[in-house]
Design a protein around this motif. Structure first.
Motif, short mmCIF file in Angstrom:
data_model
loop_
_atom_site.label_atom_id
_atom_site.label_comp_id
_atom_site.label_asym_id
_atom_site.label_seq_id
_atom_site.Cartn_x
_atom_site.Cartn_y
_atom_site.Cartn_z
N TYR A 89 1.15 -34.28 -5.76
CA TYR A 89 1.82 -35.51 -5.31
C TYR A 89 0.90 -36.65 -5.67
O TYR A 89 -0.17 -36.78 -5.06
N PRO A 131 -1.03 -19.88 6.08
CA PRO A 131 -1.10 -20.83 7.18
C PRO A 131 -0.35 -22.12 6.86
O PRO A 131 -0.05 -22.38 5.69
N SER A 132 -0.05 -22.88 7.88
CA SER A 132 0.70 -24.12 7.71
C SER A 132 -0.03 -25.06 6.74
O SER A 132 -1.25 -25.18 6.80
N GLY A 133 0.72 -25.66 5.82
CA GLY A 133 0.13 -26.62 4.90
C GLY A 133 -0.43 -26.02 3.63
O GLY A 133 -1.02 -26.71 2.82
N CYS A 134 -0.21 -24.70 3.40
CA CYS A 134 -0.81 -24.08 2.22
C CYS A 134 0.07 -24.23 0.99
O CYS A 134 -0.31 -23.85 -0.10
N GLY A 135 1.27 -24.79 1.13
CA GLY A 135 2.10 -25.06 -0.04
C GLY A 135 3.27 -24.10 -0.20
O GLY A 135 3.90 -24.07 -1.26
N LYS A 136 3.62 -23.35 0.82
CA LYS A 136 4.73 -22.41 0.72
C LYS A 136 6.05 -23.13 0.49
O LYS A 136 6.82 -22.81 -0.42
N SER A 137 6.32 -24.13 1.36
CA SER A 137 7.59 -24.83 1.25
C SER A 137 7.68 -25.54 -0.10
O SER A 137 8.74 -25.55 -0.73
N THR A 138 6.56 -26.10 -0.52
CA THR A 138 6.57 -26.82 -1.80
C THR A 138 6.96 -25.86 -2.93
O THR A 138 7.78 -26.20 -3.77
N VAL A 172 -1.55 -30.00 -4.69
CA VAL A 172 -1.32 -29.14 -3.52
C VAL A 172 -1.10 -27.69 -3.93
O VAL A 172 -1.31 -26.79 -3.13
N1 LIG Z 1 6.03 -35.48 -0.17
C1 LIG Z 1 4.72 -35.19 -0.07
N2 LIG Z 1 3.78 -36.08 -0.41
C2 LIG Z 1 2.46 -35.77 -0.33
N3 LIG Z 1 2.00 -34.61 0.12
C3 LIG Z 1 2.87 -33.68 0.49
C4 LIG Z 1 4.29 -33.91 0.43
N4 LIG Z 1 4.92 -32.80 0.86
C5 LIG Z 1 3.95 -31.92 1.19
N5 LIG Z 1 2.73 -32.44 0.97
C6 LIG Z 1 1.44 -31.77 1.19
O1 LIG Z 1 1.46 -30.57 0.48
C7 LIG Z 1 0.83 -29.54 1.20
C8 LIG Z 1 1.73 -28.33 1.29
O2 LIG Z 1 2.84 -28.64 2.09
P1 LIG Z 1 3.97 -27.57 2.42
O3 LIG Z 1 4.41 -26.93 1.16
O4 LIG Z 1 5.00 -28.24 3.22
O5 LIG Z 1 3.16 -26.53 3.31
P2 LIG Z 1 3.71 -25.27 4.13
O6 LIG Z 1 5.18 -25.17 3.93
O7 LIG Z 1 2.96 -24.11 3.56
O8 LIG Z 1 3.33 -25.50 5.54
C9 LIG Z 1 0.46 -30.11 2.55
O9 LIG Z 1 -0.91 -30.38 2.54
C10 LIG Z 1 1.25 -31.39 2.63
O10 LIG Z 1 0.52 -32.36 3.32
#
Ligand SMILES: Nc1ncnc2c1ncn2[C@@H]1O[C@H](COP(=O)(O)OP(=O)(O)O)[C@@H](O)[C@H]1O
Ligand SMILES: [Mg+2]
Lengths: 312, 357
Positions: free
Chosen positions: B13, B37-44, B18
């Motif tokens: 981003y 763990p939360s914030g590791c990039g799974k959803s992304t 990430v």
């Molecule tokens: N739109 C965005 N802009 C900037 N950073 C983002 C955005 N979306 C997610 N992130 C960052 O990307 C990382 C991974 O996020 P995410 O995939 O949601 O994690 P998870 O689903 O594993 O908890 C996090 O550190 C989050 O802060």
């Protein structure tokens, strides 16, 4: 010690009695609000309605004449012209305000650079006092010095000045344009607030479901925005229907009464014309229109079945 | 039915990276769980598969076709969102049939497919309700119904159970698994809950800070974690990590603060090297001649006993032990413990990499 206990017990039962007579207590609490309502809302309204049934003139106490004022209005072609003008003005301006306001709101809801700057700019027409913007439009629409005519002539699109406020059709379009300019910010900013309550994941889900941009607007944005559209457009219609300032500064109802609205006609007959009774009757004649707008919104504003807290 | 191939995928981003190059390949019909763990990039990562986020580097292939520039609606993918993202102004039936309606499917076909999906999920009596009139579990089912009505190439789930209470979560876990066995659609499921991952997955991808730590079948990850992160993340209660050094003969591990534990099958460790000894609580036995440990806390749950003890006595490192037998342990008591054969792990102290095979 014993006395105090007995006394407080006695007081308590007195209070309990009042408390049980909930209606009495309720009425008591309602009283101030009721007095306020009667004095400040109902009295002027009642006086206006009463004046409509009299032949009061400025400086002369009138007598009750029944429906005479209304009978005169019924056969008054200027009155009917004003009714037509008011409806045209309200419907035309509201449709334009809605369409342009929604379009602006959708634009401002995108990821734009300088987003907050544009939002501030959009609010400008709303914060300028109406009279000031009316005077500005008076210049913009001036027969000789109009910037629009000047620009179009320089561009070679026309060869003589446009007679904005002197021609009946042009004058109607011009006042509608000025009203739209002034009313757009309210519509755009309110709808923008509504747009921002729609979760992004709904759009994402619809995208994955195969919706095009237009389909997302049609099936997600518009229905979810409909409650706020109902509120905003009700207010917009009420403001437009009762508009006075813009017309009074720009055209005073002219030319040939082509831009006279019911509000301006009522004022003209009542104050400069001195016929308070007749002016009041015109104003009272606006009430059925306003009531129907309010009724319409009453049904429009009802919670949708799908909304939180809506009836099942 | 489809395969999904993730090749060296990166995501940034702006200037913040990430996801730093992820490779995963998913077979047709496989149920893959992304866990971390939360914030590791799974959803992304999941959203990149769906096409909701751009791919900064690398490639994603669905059915051997690169889809980096294919818009979401042409990828034929269905996703269940964490907040369900049900359309609040549509009834359950309309929610489920929306995608078919957009494709201008005939009404009779929409009805029959919605009915069938509703039947599978037990939603038939709710088709005329609005989402706000449903319970959390029912909403979750509608979200799944919306996905299966379409019969897509791939299902994506983003933490679908995290808004449900514990009991419902266990029940829905089973239902999703059964649904997958019935439909055999390729599925990528994201969760931060390792129990969900262990119980549901054919294959688990453990992620941490935007990189893949290990990919494997659930029991492989449990038995042979590739590094200290995976070892600590998979399994509950969590694995004990004991600091110390490899003994001079290479067959014992000298724990800091006293006691020594047996080592077997060491691969990359030199005698005397600093290392971390990994031992799951359930793999600790009480044996005569084992390492001495002083009991600190005892927590019986009925079916088992969880005890916390200090290795080597007072001042030693704390470890948790899980015993199936009804031992009568008391705080302060000295027990003698040893790892179950073949169940100990050794990791490099600095890199965390696995040192035994
Ligand atoms: N739109 C965005 N802009 C900037 N950073 C983002 C955005 N979306 C997610 N992130 C960052 O990307 C990382 C991974 O996020 P995410 O995939 O949601 O994690 P998870 O689903 O594993 O908890 C996090 O550190 C989050 O802060
Ligand atoms: Mg997430």
């Amino acid at each position: 010690m014993a006395d105090v206990t007995a006394g407080s017990a006695g007081r308590r039962s007195w209070w309990a009695g009042i408390g049980q007579g909930r209606h009495v207590l309720g009425l008591l609490f309602l009283l101030p609000a009721a007095v306020f309502l009667v004095l400040f809302l109902t009295y002027p309204l009642g006086l206006g309605v009463w004046l409509g049934f009299t032949d009061t003139r400025i400086g002369r106490e009138g007598v009750f004449v029944g429906l005479e004022n209304y009978e005169l209005l019924w056969i008054d072609s200027v009155f009917w012209l004003a009714v037509f003008n008011t409806l045209l003005y309200t419907v035309g301006a509201s449709i334009l305000k809605f369409a342009l306001g929604l379009w602006l709101a959708l634009l401002l809801n995108q990821h734009l650079p300088f987003k907050s700057f544009f939002r501030a700019v959009v609010l400008l027409p709303w914060v300028v006092p109406t009279v000031l913007s009316a005077i500005a439009f008076w210049w913009i629409f001036d027969a000789q010095f109009s910037i629009i005519s000047w620009a179009l002539i320089k561009l070679g699109l026309i060869d003589h000045n446009i007679n904005f406020l002197g021609d009946t059709t042009n004058a109607r379009l011009s006042v509608i344009a000025a009203n739209v300019w002034r009313g757009i910010p309210f519509v755009a900013i309110s709808l923008l607030a509504g747009l921002q309550t729609i979760p992004a994941s709904l759009h994402e889900a619809a995208t994955l479901d195969g919706a095009t941009g237009w389909q997302r607007f049609r099936y997600i944005t518009l229905p979810m925005l409909s409650p706020i559209i109902a509120v905003v457009m009700t207010f917009s219609v009420l403001f437009t229907f009762t508009d006075f300032q813009l017309i009074y500064v720009l055209t005073r109802g002219g030319p040939l009464n082509a831009t006279h609205l019911m509000a301006t006609l009522s004022f003209q007959r009542a104050i400069p014309g001195g016929q308070l009774g007749e002016g009041a009757a015109i104003a009272v004649a606006m009430i059925p229109f306003l009531l129907s707008a309010i009724l319409f919104s009453y049904f429009g504003l009802q919670r949708r079945k799908w909304q939180q807290g809506g009836g099942d | 039915m489809a395969t999904v191939e993730i090749r060296g995928v990166k995501k940034a981003y702006g200037t913040t990276a990430v996801i730093h190059g992820v490779d995963v390949s998913i077979r047709d019909g496989e149920f893959v769980v992304l866990v971390g763990p939360s914030g590791c990039g799974k959803s992304t990562l999941l959203r990149m598969i769906a096409g909701l986020e751009n791919i900064t580097g690398g490639a994603i292939l669905i059915n051997e076709r690169v889809v980096n520039d294919v818009p979401p609606k042409e990828r034929d993918i269905a996703m269940v969102f964490q907040n369900y993202a049900l359309y609040p102004h549509m009834t359950v039936g309309a929610n489920m049939g929306f995608s078919l309606k957009l494709r201008s499917a005939p009404k009779s076909e929409i009805d029959s497919r919605v009915q069938r999906a509703a039947g599978i999920l037990g939603l038939s009596h709710l088709l005329d309700r609005y989402p706000r009139q449903l319970s959390g579990g029912q909403r979750q089912r509608v979200a799944m119904g919306r996905a299966i009505v379409r019969d897509p190439q791939v299902f994506l789930f983003d933490e679908p159970l995290s808004n449900l209470d514990a009991k419902l979560r266990v029940q829905m876990r089973t239902e999703i698994k059964e649904l997958h066995q019935r439909l055999k659609t390729t599925t990528v499921y994201v969760t931060h809950d390792q129990i969900e991952a262990m119980t549901m997955a054919d294959k688990i991808v453990v992620m941490h800070d935007g990189v893949v730590e290990q990919i494997g079948a659930p029991l492989d990850l449990y038995d042979r974690p590739a590094n200290q992160f995976v070892a600590g993340f998979i399994g509950s209660p969590a694995m004990n990590f004991i600091k110390g050094a490899v003994g001079s003969d290479g067959h014992a591990f000298a724990c800091d603060g006293g006691a020594s534990l047996p080592l077997e099958g060491m691969v990359g460790a030199r005698p005397g090297q600093r290392a971390v000894y990994g031992l799951r609580p359930e793999h600790i036995r009480i044996v005569e001649g084992g390492a001495p440990a002083q009991v600190v806390v005892v927590e019986p749950t009925g079916s088992e006993i969880l005890a916390v003890a200090r290795l080597g006595g007072e001042g030693g490192q704390e470890i948790s032990c899980l015993f199936r037998e009804r031992l009568s342990l008391a705080p302060g008591e000295i027990i003698h413990i040893a790892p179950q054969k073949g169940m100990s792990h050794l990791f490099d102290e600095a890199s965390g990499a696995r040192l035994v095979d």
